[in-house]
Structures are given as C-alpha cells and as structure tokens.
Design a protein around this motif. Structure first.
Motif, PDB file in Angstrom:
ATOM      1  N   VAL A 115       2.937 -15.773 -78.151  1.00  0.00           N
ATOM      2  CA  VAL A 115       3.277 -17.119 -77.728  1.00  0.00           C
ATOM      3  C   VAL A 115       2.735 -17.281 -76.309  1.00  0.00           C
ATOM      4  O   VAL A 115       2.898 -16.385 -75.476  1.00  0.00           O
ATOM      5  N   ALA A 116       2.070 -18.403 -76.035  1.00  0.00           N
ATOM      6  CA  ALA A 116       1.440 -18.626 -74.737  1.00  0.00           C
ATOM      7  C   ALA A 116       2.135 -19.749 -73.981  1.00  0.00           C
ATOM      8  O   ALA A 116       2.562 -20.746 -74.576  1.00  0.00           O
ATOM      9  N   TYR A 117       2.216 -19.560 -72.670  1.00  0.00           N
ATOM     10  CA  TYR A 117       2.766 -20.565 -71.765  1.00  0.00           C
ATOM     11  C   TYR A 117       1.714 -20.852 -70.704  1.00  0.00           C
ATOM     12  O   TYR A 117       1.194 -19.927 -70.079  1.00  0.00           O
ATOM     13  N   VAL A 118       1.401 -22.117 -70.500  1.00  0.00           N
ATOM     14  CA  VAL A 118       0.307 -22.502 -69.606  1.00  0.00           C
ATOM     15  C   VAL A 118       0.806 -23.514 -68.581  1.00  0.00           C
ATOM     16  O   VAL A 118       1.473 -24.494 -68.930  1.00  0.00           O
ATOM     17  N   VAL A 119       0.466 -23.278 -67.317  1.00  0.00           N
ATOM     18  CA  VAL A 119       0.771 -24.205 -66.229  1.00  0.00           C
ATOM     19  C   VAL A 119      -0.534 -24.899 -65.836  1.00  0.00           C
ATOM     20  O   VAL A 119      -1.502 -24.229 -65.466  1.00  0.00           O
ATOM     21  N   PRO A 120      -0.597 -26.226 -65.925  1.00  0.00           N
ATOM     22  CA  PRO A 120      -1.845 -26.922 -65.574  1.00  0.00           C
ATOM     23  C   PRO A 120      -2.123 -26.874 -64.071  1.00  0.00           C
ATOM     24  O   PRO A 120      -1.204 -26.813 -63.246  1.00  0.00           O
ATOM     25  N   ALA A 121      -3.390 -26.902 -63.717  1.00  0.00           N
ATOM     26  CA  ALA A 121      -3.782 -27.065 -62.323  1.00  0.00           C
ATOM     27  C   ALA A 121      -3.445 -28.489 -61.881  1.00  0.00           C
ATOM     28  O   ALA A 121      -3.328 -29.399 -62.720  1.00  0.00           O
ATOM     29  N   PRO A 122      -3.268 -28.734 -60.583  1.00  0.00           N
ATOM     30  CA  PRO A 122      -2.967 -30.092 -60.116  1.00  0.00           C
ATOM     31  C   PRO A 122      -3.998 -31.099 -60.605  1.00  0.00           C
ATOM     32  O   PRO A 122      -5.199 -30.895 -60.465  1.00  0.00           O
ATOM     33  N   GLY A 123      -3.515 -32.160 -61.231  1.00  0.00           N
ATOM     34  CA  GLY A 123      -4.387 -33.217 -61.716  1.00  0.00           C
ATOM     35  C   GLY A 123      -4.959 -32.991 -63.097  1.00  0.00           C
ATOM     36  O   GLY A 123      -5.584 -33.893 -63.667  1.00  0.00           O
ATOM     37  N   ALA A 124      -4.756 -31.780 -63.655  1.00  0.00           N
ATOM     38  CA  ALA A 124      -5.312 -31.479 -64.979  1.00  0.00           C
ATOM     39  C   ALA A 124      -4.393 -32.006 -66.078  1.00  0.00           C
ATOM     40  O   ALA A 124      -3.175 -32.056 -65.921  1.00  0.00           O
ATOM     41  N   SER A 125      -4.987 -32.383 -67.190  1.00  0.00           N
ATOM     42  CA  SER A 125      -4.232 -32.841 -68.353  1.00  0.00           C
ATOM     43  C   SER A 125      -4.520 -31.906 -69.518  1.00  0.00           C
ATOM     44  O   SER A 125      -5.640 -31.867 -70.035  1.00  0.00           O
ATOM     45  N   LEU A 126      -3.526 -31.117 -69.889  1.00  0.00           N
ATOM     46  CA  LEU A 126      -3.698 -30.129 -70.954  1.00  0.00           C
ATOM     47  C   LEU A 126      -2.738 -30.418 -72.099  1.00  0.00           C
ATOM     48  O   LEU A 126      -1.620 -30.898 -71.877  1.00  0.00           O
ATOM     49  N   THR A 127      -3.179 -30.112 -73.312  1.00  0.00           N
ATOM     50  CA  THR A 127      -2.316 -30.228 -74.489  1.00  0.00           C
ATOM     51  C   THR A 127      -2.368 -28.933 -75.265  1.00  0.00           C
ATOM     52  O   THR A 127      -3.384 -28.214 -75.237  1.00  0.00           O
ATOM     53  N   PRO A 128      -1.309 -28.580 -75.986  1.00  0.00           N
ATOM     54  CA  PRO A 128      -1.332 -27.366 -76.799  1.00  0.00           C
ATOM     55  C   PRO A 128      -2.482 -27.354 -77.799  1.00  0.00           C
ATOM     56  O   PRO A 128      -3.145 -26.323 -77.970  1.00  0.00           O
ATOM     57  N   ALA A 129      -2.739 -28.505 -78.441  1.00  0.00           N
ATOM     58  CA  ALA A 129      -3.812 -28.557 -79.438  1.00  0.00           C
ATOM     59  C   ALA A 129      -5.170 -28.326 -78.784  1.00  0.00           C
ATOM     60  O   ALA A 129      -6.027 -27.615 -79.332  1.00  0.00           O
ATOM     61  N   GLY A 130      -5.380 -28.916 -77.614  1.00  0.00           N
ATOM     62  CA  GLY A 130      -6.657 -28.724 -76.920  1.00  0.00           C
ATOM     63  C   GLY A 130      -6.865 -27.277 -76.506  1.00  0.00           C
ATOM     64  O   GLY A 130      -7.984 -26.742 -76.577  1.00  0.00           O
ATOM     65  N   ILE A 131      -5.799 -26.620 -76.067  1.00  0.00           N
ATOM     66  CA  ILE A 131      -5.903 -25.208 -75.684  1.00  0.00           C
ATOM     67  C   ILE A 131      -6.208 -24.357 -76.898  1.00  0.00           C
ATOM     68  O   ILE A 131      -7.048 -23.440 -76.842  1.00  0.00           O
ATOM     69  N   GLN A 132      -5.557 -24.650 -78.009  1.00  0.00           N
ATOM     70  CA  GLN A 132      -5.826 -23.892 -79.240  1.00  0.00           C
ATOM     71  C   GLN A 132      -7.292 -24.027 -79.657  1.00  0.00           C
ATOM     72  O   GLN A 132      -7.928 -23.035 -80.048  1.00  0.00           O
TER      73      GLN A 132
END
Length: 518
Positions: free
Chosen positions: A463-480
C-alpha cells in the motif's frame, strides 16, 4: 569488534581540527587527569573541556547560556540536590525533557552519581511513558515542567526546573567519580514495534571522536546548532561530538522550519546537526523566504534515510555542505557520505570511516561481490552489547547484523531496505523501498512511503502513501498509471493514497505502525 584507529590518524586529525594547542603544562595535566578520572563519556568530556576552555560558552538555549565551567559547577550542585532527594549510585533515573540546557545538566548530574539514565522519548504518549518506566524499573523520573502531563504513571517524579533552581543556590563538596559508571539507555525508534532499551557504553578513548571528525571537518570552538533530539542515539552522539570539540552548542526545544532558518542566520551557525526530514522542511521554508547563510559550512544528518533527491537539492541550495551518517541505535555508525559522495551517487550511504569495518554478506555471513545485495554487517568500537532484558544482538564473525540490506557500488554502500520489511506477494519477494524510490521519481511527489499489509489472495500486498509537492495535483489513478512503466507488476501497490503528510516520530522517522493503522 574494535577495528581500531591508528595513532598517527588520531594525531593528524587532532592537529587538523585545532585540538592540539600550545597551553600551560598544568592545563594539559588537568585535562588528562579529568579524562583519566571520569572517562571519555559525557561527564569526563565536559570536565576535560572546562579545564582548558572554562570560559568558552558551552550551551545556549532560549532561556540561558552556560560556559563549560558553569556546566561543571551547576551540574555538581544538581548532583548534590539529587542525592538529597534519595537518588544515588545504582538508581535508575528516567529523563523526560526536550532539547535544552536542563537536559544536559540532568544527564551530567545523574551520570556523575553513577545512575543509569533512561532517555524517555519526549514524543511518547502518557501510556508509552508509563510502559517505559515499568519496563526499565525507573524509580525516579526527572520531568520538564511542560511535559508533566505525560508522567502521570511514574512512581516518583521530580520537576527538573525546580531541581535546577534549588541547585543554583547551593554549594556541595567536590564530586568524586562513582565506583560504578552510569549508563545512558537510549530507546530505539519503535517505528515497527515496541521501543527497546539499548545501553550505550561510554567511549574508551579519543578514537570515537576521531572517527567522526576525520571525515566530517568540524573544528574546535565552532558554533553548532544541535537540532537532533538529544534523547535519541544521533542527538546524544552529536552532543558528545560537539563537546569533544569544545564547541558552542545552540539548542532549541522545537525545530520549527522557519524558526530554524532564522536561527541559522542569527546565531551565525557553522555546523547544523539535524535529521533529514527537518532539513527537507527548512529547504522548503528557504524557498518561500530566501535567507542568506554565509556562515553555514556543514549540515550533518543521521537518524533516518534521506528521501531520494534530497541530497542533490541540498547541495544545489547550500553548496558542498551535506554529510550523512548511516548507522543505528545498535551499531552507532557504519558509513559516512560526504558532498563528493553525494555528487557521485545521490542515493549513497557513503563509505566506512576510519576504525570501522562494513561487510555486505549472504545468509551464511560470506561477503558478496560488488553490486550484489546482501545483509549489512558492521564492526566498530561502539557496538552495543544487547537490549536490556533481551540479550545480545545477532553477530557474525564479530560484526553486528544491522538487519539492513544493501550493496556496494564503486566502494560506496547503497542501503536498499530492511530485511524484516520484505513481503512475499504472489510468490515474489517484494521490498517496500523499491516502490518508494519509484514513487519519489514521479513528477509532483514530495514524499512517499510504502508498507506491506496482509492479503487474502496474494498473501501480502503493498500500500502506498504519497504527499504531493507544493502546487502539484496528484490522483491515485494517475500514480498507478505512471507506475506501470516504472516497476514490475508484483511491486505495484494495490492501493495508493494521496495524503497531506506522513506520520513521523520525534526522531523524524516514518512511523510504520501508524501508517498501517490508516
């Protein structure tokens, strides 16, 4: 295993770091006599420094500053007060306090009396404090007033501020070395389970100091900001290191990023000793508020791994100043990475310093070739002798098994993960750190962590946990989607969570138990 530091290296390093001085013979005799009587631990080092640099400012915090002579005087008086409160040789004393002058005075006084001092994590809950007191038979707990609410389960508590206030107005006969040398008992981080007590042996000579400063160019009398927690191995070792150099040591109760940045500038700090996560956050604060730090020449970190990319960011921002000590509560130190090492390999743990032996071995303890992963084994003069109540650690050929995995690359060590964090998913061996490296390489990722959890179908999964960089927009699906071309199928996480932060303990390590609880 004591590999040993050659005498000529000791002499050369002492000369290079300014520790060889022309001084009256009686001061040299007094310095050596203090070390002979009190040893090379905290008490002996402070007393030795006071004989030759008594007027030098030793400790500075928010409330006061003390010279080395002041520390000895007030520390002896505090020891006298402790005796009046029934604390003496053989007493197991707990110390619950943040970084500051009072912490150092309490250690000095208790160890002067031959007490064992259990350094209680200031980030513990009241329940954890109670369990620690019970587990290590603490009979008297010295508590900073601001942390008194954590000590409700202690049998006897003493207000550290009140004790020191009482000591300031008293006079006692000169102290004598105790028959039994007191020990500092450091608790492991407990990131994967219950913290364990590791007694720390005091150094037996100057070689421990030389091991560090031969590779890390700290100098006598410089200004040091010690931001690592003193109750942890790295902070305690750094304190001893700075005292050995007769430095002026600046301490703060909290290491807030913006306040740390301002302090580095205002106090004209040459050497900043910290943990990686705080350096990372100060780097962010400096980007928001550009601050000139012309006096800063060394940033020395330990206590946890650097996130991928951090070493390069620090070198780009501050120049060739970053040094990292890889070690553990049990092994003390194993390798040191210098700025040149980080430029050659940003993810390196560095090379073994003088007097240290590191072997990467297979399961039978045989060294493996360069590039082949194996278990990291370490030998030096400060290996601990076993957890209290648990017994000796696992050793192979006189070397301590750190429990870490790694490999050699161009003579430098790369640490790849913990052997006990490996999971078997669908028949494949999987290490969380492999996934973490891939996550950190993705655009917009500031921090990432991965943990193994049980799985009914595959036995275990990541299981992964991700903290975005300032100003970044991340989604679980995009990371996958991004991971499909970055790692093998069995390494990909089944779930990805985008979170504002990662749980960390007081030493800056990611708290894996808390992470799994999410």
């Amino acid at each position: 295993m004591n590999v040993g530091v050659p005498p000529h290296v000791v002499v050369r390093t002492f000369v290079q770091r300014g520790l060889v001085q022309v001084q009256p013979p009686h001061r040299t005799v007094a310095q050596l006599w203090a070390l002979k009587r009190w040893g090379y631990g905290l008490v002996g080092s402070i007393r030795s420094a006071a004989t030759v640099s008594g007027s030098q400012i030793a400790l500075v915090d928010e409330s006061r500053s003390l010279t080395y002579a002041d520390v000895v005087t007030l520390g002896e008086r505090l020891a006298g007060v402790l005796v009046e409160r029934g604390i003496g040789p053989g007493t197991v004393v707990g110390l619950l306090a943040p970084n500051g002058v009072d912490f150092v005075l309490a250690c000095f006084a208790a160890e002067s009396l031959g007490c064992d001092v259990v350094l209680v994590n200031a980030g513990f809950t009241p329940e954890q404090v109670t369990r620690t007191i019970q587990r290590y038979a603490v009979t008297a707990l010295l508590v900073d007033p601001d942390l008194a609410s954590l000590a409700t389960g202690a049998p006897v508590t003493h207000d550290l501020g009140e004790l020191i206030g009482a000591a300031e107005g008293q006079a006692y006969p000169p102290a004598r070395p105790p028959a039994r040398t007191g020990r500092a008992i450091v608790l492991t981080s407990g990131t994967t389970g219950t913290p364990k007590g590791a007694p720390r042996r005091p150094p037996v000579g100057a070689s421990t100091l030389v091991t560090m400063i031969e590779r890390i160019p700290m100098r006598r009398g410089e200004r040091v900001f010690l931001g690592a927690p003193l109750f942890h191995t790295w902070g305690l070792a750094a304190l001893q290191l700075a005292i050995g150099l007769r430095a002026t040591i600046v301490l703060r109760r909290r290491a807030e990023p913006s306040a740390t940045l301002a302090l580095l500038a205002q106090e004209r700090i040459r050497t900043w000793i910290s943990v990686p996560v705080i350096v990372d956050r100060v780097l962010l604060a400096r980007r928001a508020t550009p601050t000139a730090l012309p006096d800063l020449e060394l940033i020395v970190v330990s206590g946890s791994a650097l996130r991928p990319g951090l070493s390069t960011e620090v070198l780009d921002a501050f120049g060739p100043v970053l040094y990292s000590v890889y070690g553990s509560t049990e092994a003390s130190w194993a390798t040191i990475a210098t700025p040149a090492d980080f430029r050659a390999d940003p993810a390196t743990a560095g090379r073994p310093p003088v007097g240290t032996r590191v072997v990467v071995a297979d399961s039978a303890g045989r060294p493996v070739p360069e590039g082949v992963e194996g278990r990291v084994l370490v030998g030096n003069e400060m290996l601990f002798e076993g957890y209290l109540g648990v017994g000796r650690p696992e050793m192979q050929d006189g070397l301590l098994d750190t429990g870490d995995l790694g490999f050699w690359r161009d003579g430098r060590l790369r640490v790849t993960g913990r052997a006990d964090q490996m999971i078997v998913s669908g028949g494949e061996n999987v290490y969380p750190q492999e996934l973490e490296f891939a996550l950190h390489a993705l655009p917009g990722v500031r921090e990432a962590a991965a943990v193994g959890v049980p799985d009914d179908t595959f036995g275990a999964r990541l299981v992964a946990y991700v903290v975005p960089a300032p100003g970044a927009s991340l989604t679980p699906a995009g990371i996958q989607r991004a991971l499909r071309s970055a790692v093998a199928r069995h390494v990909r996480p089944r779930e990805v969570y985008v979170v504002p932060d990662l749980p960390r303990n007081a030493t800056g390590k990611i708290d894996l138990t808390a992470l799994r609880a999410r």
